[in-house]
Design a protein around this motif. Structure first.
Motif, PDB file in Angstrom:
ATOM      1  N   ARG A  51       0.840  -1.200   0.000  1.00 47.95           N
ATOM      2  CA  ARG A  51       0.000   0.000   0.000  1.00 47.95           C
ATOM      3  C   ARG A  51       0.874   1.249   0.000  1.00 47.95           C
ATOM      4  NH1 ARG A  51      -5.561  -0.406   3.127  1.00 47.95           N
ATOM      5  NH2 ARG A  51      -5.960  -2.606   2.781  1.00 47.95           N
ATOM      6  N   GLY A  52       0.433   2.249  -0.750  1.00 45.53           N
ATOM      7  CA  GLY A  52       1.164   3.510  -0.814  1.00 45.53           C
ATOM      8  C   GLY A  52       2.179   3.591  -1.941  1.00 45.53           C
ATOM      9  N   GLY A  72     -12.136   6.312 -12.664  1.00 46.92           N
ATOM     10  CA  GLY A  72     -13.001   7.465 -12.490  1.00 46.92           C
ATOM     11  C   GLY A  72     -12.963   7.976 -11.065  1.00 46.92           C
ATOM     12  N   TYR A  73     -13.254   9.264 -10.887  1.00 51.23           N
ATOM     13  CA  TYR A  73     -13.333   9.901  -9.574  1.00 51.23           C
ATOM     14  C   TYR A  73     -12.069   9.691  -8.737  1.00 51.23           C
ATOM     15  CZ  TYR A  73     -18.197  10.178 -10.966  1.00 51.23           C
ATOM     16  OH  TYR A  73     -19.335  10.429 -11.657  1.00 51.23           O
ATOM     17  N   GLY A  74     -10.919   9.788  -9.380  1.00 52.27           N
ATOM     18  CA  GLY A  74      -9.652   9.680  -8.671  1.00 52.27           C
ATOM     19  C   GLY A  74      -9.259   8.258  -8.292  1.00 52.27           C
ATOM     20  N   MET A  75      -9.970   7.281  -8.866  1.00 50.21           N
ATOM     21  CA  MET A  75      -9.638   5.878  -8.587  1.00 50.21           C
ATOM     22  C   MET A  75      -9.370   5.151  -9.892  1.00 50.21           C
ATOM     23  SD  MET A  75     -12.410   5.119  -5.518  1.00 50.21           S
ATOM     24  CE  MET A  75     -13.026   3.747  -6.390  1.00 50.21           C
ATOM     25  N   ARG A  97      -3.425  10.448  -5.106  1.00 51.49           N
ATOM     26  CA  ARG A  97      -3.035  11.235  -3.933  1.00 51.49           C
ATOM     27  C   ARG A  97      -1.802  12.034  -4.279  1.00 51.49           C
ATOM     28  NH1 ARG A  97      -2.655   6.491   0.282  1.00 51.49           N
ATOM     29  NH2 ARG A  97      -4.688   5.586  -0.052  1.00 51.49           N
ATOM     30  N   GLY A  98      -1.848  13.312  -4.021  1.00 51.96           N
ATOM     31  CA  GLY A  98      -0.683  14.152  -4.305  1.00 51.96           C
ATOM     32  C   GLY A  98      -0.297  14.143  -5.772  1.00 51.96           C
ATOM     33  N   GLY A  99      -1.278  13.990  -6.660  1.00 56.66           N
ATOM     34  CA  GLY A  99      -1.019  14.015  -8.096  1.00 56.66           C
ATOM     35  C   GLY A  99      -0.553  12.695  -8.681  1.00 56.66           C
ATOM     36  N   THR A 104      -3.967   1.246  -3.055  1.00 57.21           N
ATOM     37  CA  THR A 104      -4.832   1.225  -1.877  1.00 57.21           C
ATOM     38  C   THR A 104      -5.287  -0.200  -1.557  1.00 57.21           C
ATOM     39  OG1 THR A 104      -6.728   1.766  -3.280  1.00 57.21           O
ATOM     40  CG2 THR A 104      -5.658   3.588  -2.123  1.00 57.21           C
ATOM     41  N   GLY A 105      -5.123  -1.114  -2.510  1.00 58.39           N
ATOM     42  CA  GLY A 105      -5.489  -2.502  -2.270  1.00 58.39           C
ATOM     43  C   GLY A 105      -5.018  -3.380  -3.415  1.00 58.39           C
TER      44      GLY A 105
END
Length: 119
Positions: A51-52, A72-75, A97-99, A104-105
């Motif tokens: 993750r990350g 979509g929607y940042g995912m 995140r942060g551009g 995340t999984g």
């Protein structure tokens, strides 16, 4: 000549059934080229993703970009083929995140064995 020797050594190590982790830039380049030509993910590569991590880093670890299944929607969800398993797959979920898109999984299924998932 050095690059050719390093590429040959990396290929020999893989042919003998062991995973060779790069110890020099030439070996790292040969390893990346070999993995990207495969276009699939091994179980040790899957376990290295955490993750990350950025999407770029995941693609470097896997040696393939896979394909986007949903976005979509940042995912974003990407699916990758697994090595030596016709029906298996790996899915990695990313959130922007942060551009940058970051893990995340993740989920993996090797059809020849039981499914494994790691959040």
């Amino acid at each position: 000549m050095k690059n050719r020797i390093a590429a040959t050594a990396a290929a020999a190590a893989l042919a003998l059934g062991g995973l060779a982790y790069a110890t020099s830039p030439a070996t790292a380049a040969a390893d990346t080229i070999e993995r990207s030509s495969r276009g699939c993910v091994t179980e040790p590569e899957y376990r290295r993703v955490k993750r990350g991590m950025t999407q770029t880093k995941v693609h470097r670890v896997f040696g393939t970009k896979g394909r986007v299944t949903t976005q979509g929607y940042g995912m974003k969800f990407r699916q990758y083929k697994v090595c030596n398993d016709r029906f298996g797959f790996v899915t990695v979920d990313y959130t922007k995140r942060g551009g940058k898109f970051k893990v995340t999984g993740k989920f993996a299924y090797w059809a020849s064995e039981h499914s494994r998932s790691t959040g």
